[in-house]
Design a protein around this motif. Structure first.
Motif, PDB file in Angstrom:
ATOM      1  N   ASP A   5       0.646  -1.047   0.017  1.00 24.15           N
ATOM      2  CA  ASP A   5       0.010  -0.028   0.044  1.00 24.15           C
ATOM      3  C   ASP A   5       1.027   1.202  -0.042  1.00 24.15           C
ATOM      4  O   ASP A   5       0.344   2.357   0.000  1.00 24.15           O
ATOM      5  CB  ASP A   5      -0.949   0.072   1.111  1.00 24.15           C
ATOM      6  N   GLY A   6       2.042   1.210  -0.282  1.00 23.46           N
ATOM      7  CA  GLY A   6       3.046   2.497  -0.047  1.00 23.46           C
ATOM      8  C   GLY A   6       3.468   2.966   1.202  1.00 23.46           C
ATOM      9  O   GLY A   6       4.547   3.786   1.249  1.00 23.46           O
ATOM     10  N   ARG A   7       2.921   2.368   2.293  1.00 23.07           N
ATOM     11  CA  ARG A   7       3.631   2.742   3.505  1.00 23.07           C
ATOM     12  C   ARG A   7       4.693   1.729   4.019  1.00 23.07           C
ATOM     13  O   ARG A   7       5.031   0.906   3.267  1.00 23.07           O
ATOM     14  CB  ARG A   7       2.607   2.539   4.743  1.00 23.07           C
ATOM     15  N   ALA A   8       5.597   2.535   4.574  1.00 25.35           N
ATOM     16  CA  ALA A   8       6.869   1.925   5.069  1.00 25.35           C
ATOM     17  C   ALA A   8       6.331   0.467   5.580  1.00 25.35           C
ATOM     18  O   ALA A   8       5.541   0.438   6.610  1.00 25.35           O
ATOM     19  CB  ALA A   8       7.503   2.623   6.181  1.00 25.35           C
ATOM     20  N   GLU A   9       7.214  -0.326   5.479  1.00 19.88           N
ATOM     21  CA  GLU A   9       7.112  -1.661   5.760  1.00 19.88           C
ATOM     22  C   GLU A   9       7.748  -2.169   7.080  1.00 19.88           C
ATOM     23  O   GLU A   9       8.839  -1.786   7.102  1.00 19.88           O
ATOM     24  CB  GLU A   9       7.138  -2.900   4.732  1.00 19.88           C
ATOM     25  N   VAL A  32       1.699  -7.172  -5.373  1.00 24.86           N
ATOM     26  CA  VAL A  32       1.102  -6.440  -6.184  1.00 24.86           C
ATOM     27  C   VAL A  32       1.766  -5.133  -5.796  1.00 24.86           C
ATOM     28  O   VAL A  32       1.434  -4.676  -4.567  1.00 24.86           O
ATOM     29  CB  VAL A  32      -0.330  -6.359  -6.311  1.00 24.86           C
ATOM     30  N   PRO A  33       2.559  -4.432  -6.355  1.00 24.34           N
ATOM     31  CA  PRO A  33       3.116  -3.134  -5.934  1.00 24.34           C
ATOM     32  C   PRO A  33       1.878  -2.038  -5.622  1.00 24.34           C
ATOM     33  O   PRO A  33       0.830  -2.001  -6.155  1.00 24.34           O
ATOM     34  CB  PRO A  33       4.023  -2.754  -7.023  1.00 24.34           C
ATOM     35  N   PHE A  34       2.570  -1.125  -4.900  1.00 25.92           N
ATOM     36  CA  PHE A  34       1.553   0.136  -4.807  1.00 25.92           C
ATOM     37  C   PHE A  34       1.219   0.793  -6.021  1.00 25.92           C
ATOM     38  O   PHE A  34       2.061   1.078  -7.037  1.00 25.92           O
ATOM     39  CB  PHE A  34       2.450   1.370  -3.948  1.00 25.92           C
ATOM     40  N   ASP A  35      -0.172   1.160  -6.030  1.00 28.73           N
ATOM     41  CA  ASP A  35      -0.448   1.764  -7.346  1.00 28.73           C
ATOM     42  C   ASP A  35      -1.495   2.842  -6.945  1.00 28.73           C
ATOM     43  O   ASP A  35      -2.450   2.746  -6.193  1.00 28.73           O
ATOM     44  CB  ASP A  35      -1.250   0.815  -8.068  1.00 28.73           C
ATOM     45  N   ALA A  36      -1.073   4.134  -7.403  1.00 29.24           N
ATOM     46  CA  ALA A  36      -2.057   5.293  -7.019  1.00 29.24           C
ATOM     47  C   ALA A  36      -3.451   5.117  -7.481  1.00 29.24           C
ATOM     48  O   ALA A  36      -4.228   5.686  -6.584  1.00 29.24           O
ATOM     49  CB  ALA A  36      -1.382   6.417  -7.691  1.00 29.24           C
ATOM     50  N   HIS A  37      -3.677   4.551  -8.322  1.00 30.41           N
ATOM     51  CA  HIS A  37      -5.107   4.308  -8.779  1.00 30.41           C
ATOM     52  C   HIS A  37      -5.768   3.596  -7.920  1.00 30.41           C
ATOM     53  O   HIS A  37      -6.924   3.790  -7.535  1.00 30.41           O
ATOM     54  CB  HIS A  37      -5.114   3.887 -10.333  1.00 30.41           C
ATOM     55  N   ILE A  38      -5.243   2.511  -7.400  1.00 24.18           N
ATOM     56  CA  ILE A  38      -6.107   1.685  -6.430  1.00 24.18           C
ATOM     57  C   ILE A  38      -6.059   2.406  -5.073  1.00 24.18           C
ATOM     58  O   ILE A  38      -7.061   2.078  -4.285  1.00 24.18           O
ATOM     59  CB  ILE A  38      -5.054   0.183  -6.200  1.00 24.18           C
ATOM     60  N   ALA A  39      -5.084   3.357  -4.600  1.00 24.40           N
ATOM     61  CA  ALA A  39      -5.138   3.937  -3.093  1.00 24.40           C
ATOM     62  C   ALA A  39      -6.291   4.895  -3.600  1.00 24.40           C
ATOM     63  O   ALA A  39      -6.629   5.206  -2.296  1.00 24.40           O
ATOM     64  CB  ALA A  39      -3.646   4.698  -2.971  1.00 24.40           C
ATOM     65  N   GLU A  40      -6.806   5.327  -4.502  1.00 21.53           N
ATOM     66  CA  GLU A  40      -7.999   6.191  -4.472  1.00 21.53           C
ATOM     67  C   GLU A  40      -9.036   5.618  -3.902  1.00 21.53           C
ATOM     68  O   GLU A  40     -10.138   6.397  -3.848  1.00 21.53           O
ATOM     69  CB  GLU A  40      -8.223   6.636  -6.072  1.00 21.53           C
ATOM     70  N   ARG A  41      -9.152   4.289  -3.751  1.00 27.44           N
ATOM     71  CA  ARG A  41     -10.226   3.345  -3.295  1.00 27.44           C
ATOM     72  C   ARG A  41     -11.682   3.845  -4.103  1.00 27.44           C
ATOM     73  O   ARG A  41     -12.785   3.497  -3.374  1.00 27.44           O
ATOM     74  CB  ARG A  41     -10.465   3.915  -2.011  1.00 27.44           C
ATOM     75  N   THR A  45      -9.942   0.834 -12.693  1.00 27.61           N
ATOM     76  CA  THR A  45      -9.907   0.889 -14.313  1.00 27.61           C
ATOM     77  C   THR A  45      -8.692   0.181 -14.637  1.00 27.61           C
ATOM     78  O   THR A  45      -7.514   0.929 -14.529  1.00 27.61           O
ATOM     79  CB  THR A  45     -10.193   2.234 -14.847  1.00 27.61           C
ATOM     80  N   LEU A  46      -8.728  -0.737 -15.487  1.00 26.54           N
ATOM     81  CA  LEU A  46      -7.372  -1.524 -16.063  1.00 26.54           C
ATOM     82  C   LEU A  46      -6.377  -0.547 -16.711  1.00 26.54           C
ATOM     83  O   LEU A  46      -5.084  -0.509 -16.412  1.00 26.54           O
ATOM     84  CB  LEU A  46      -7.784  -2.563 -16.904  1.00 26.54           C
ATOM     85  N   ALA A  47      -6.863   0.369 -17.620  1.00 27.93           N
ATOM     86  CA  ALA A  47      -6.205   1.435 -18.245  1.00 27.93           C
ATOM     87  C   ALA A  47      -5.341   2.398 -17.251  1.00 27.93           C
ATOM     88  O   ALA A  47      -4.573   2.901 -17.949  1.00 27.93           O
ATOM     89  CB  ALA A  47      -7.138   2.142 -19.376  1.00 27.93           C
ATOM     90  N   LYS A  48      -5.960   2.519 -16.184  1.00 28.12           N
ATOM     91  CA  LYS A  48      -5.437   3.527 -15.177  1.00 28.12           C
ATOM     92  C   LYS A  48      -4.323   3.103 -14.351  1.00 28.12           C
ATOM     93  O   LYS A  48      -3.651   3.527 -13.735  1.00 28.12           O
ATOM     94  CB  LYS A  48      -6.391   4.243 -14.282  1.00 28.12           C
ATOM     95  N   LEU A  49      -4.387   1.746 -14.484  1.00 28.54           N
ATOM     96  CA  LEU A  49      -3.035   0.931 -13.716  1.00 28.54           C
ATOM     97  C   LEU A  49      -1.720   1.102 -14.228  1.00 28.54           C
ATOM     98  O   LEU A  49      -1.812   0.964 -15.304  1.00 28.54           O
ATOM     99  CB  LEU A  49      -3.475  -0.453 -13.268  1.00 28.54           C
ATOM    100  N   ALA A  50      -0.999   1.162 -13.147  1.00 29.50           N
ATOM    101  CA  ALA A  50       0.672   1.272 -13.864  1.00 29.50           C
ATOM    102  C   ALA A  50       0.553  -0.074 -14.383  1.00 29.50           C
ATOM    103  O   ALA A  50       0.386  -0.990 -14.016  1.00 29.50           O
ATOM    104  CB  ALA A  50       1.410   1.451 -12.601  1.00 29.50           C
ATOM    105  N   PRO A  51       1.849   0.119 -15.361  1.00 32.09           N
ATOM    106  CA  PRO A  51       2.176  -0.963 -15.921  1.00 32.09           C
ATOM    107  C   PRO A  51       2.681  -2.262 -15.251  1.00 32.09           C
ATOM    108  O   PRO A  51       2.196  -3.592 -15.310  1.00 32.09           O
ATOM    109  CB  PRO A  51       3.419  -0.768 -17.072  1.00 32.09           C
ATOM    110  N   ALA A  52       3.352  -1.924 -14.174  1.00 31.23           N
ATOM    111  CA  ALA A  52       3.767  -3.197 -13.282  1.00 31.23           C
ATOM    112  C   ALA A  52       2.570  -3.511 -12.244  1.00 31.23           C
ATOM    113  O   ALA A  52       2.610  -4.727 -12.050  1.00 31.23           O
ATOM    114  CB  ALA A  52       4.813  -2.311 -12.138  1.00 31.23           C
TER     115      ALA A  52
END
Length: 83
Positions: A5-9, A32-41, A45-52
């Motif tokens: 989720d992008g926070r320190a682990e 699954v790496p942090f993705d700003a689009h998922i973090a929007e909650r 949308t597949l097209a908005k996800l980062a390639p990774a």
């Protein structure tokens, strides 16, 4: 699946989690790496996800399919079937 989720682990928590997964014989873990689009909650949308992220979800889906293909199908015994 492990979603980052992008926070320190916490290294101790990660080590404990790894031991628990091994103890319970979990064969595959997909990160699954942090993705700003998922973090929007919001809706994902597949097209908005980062390639990774897209790649990680593709590997996750492929792993699920592979696991399902390698597992015997459990059938429920039929008793007292009606014709």
């Amino acid at each position: 699946m492990r979603l980052i989720d992008g926070r320190a682990e916490n290294p101790q928590l990660n080590e404990r989690l790894s031991k628990l997964l091994q103890q319970h014989r979990v064969e595959q873990v997909f990160e699954v790496p942090f993705d700003a689009h998922i973090a929007e909650r919001g809706p994902i949308t597949l097209a908005k996800l980062a390639p990774a992220t897209r790649d990680a979800f593709t590997h996750l889906a492929a792993g699920i399919v592979q696991t399902m293909q390698n597992q015997p199908i459990a059938t429920k015994p039929t008793t007292g079937t009606k014709n």
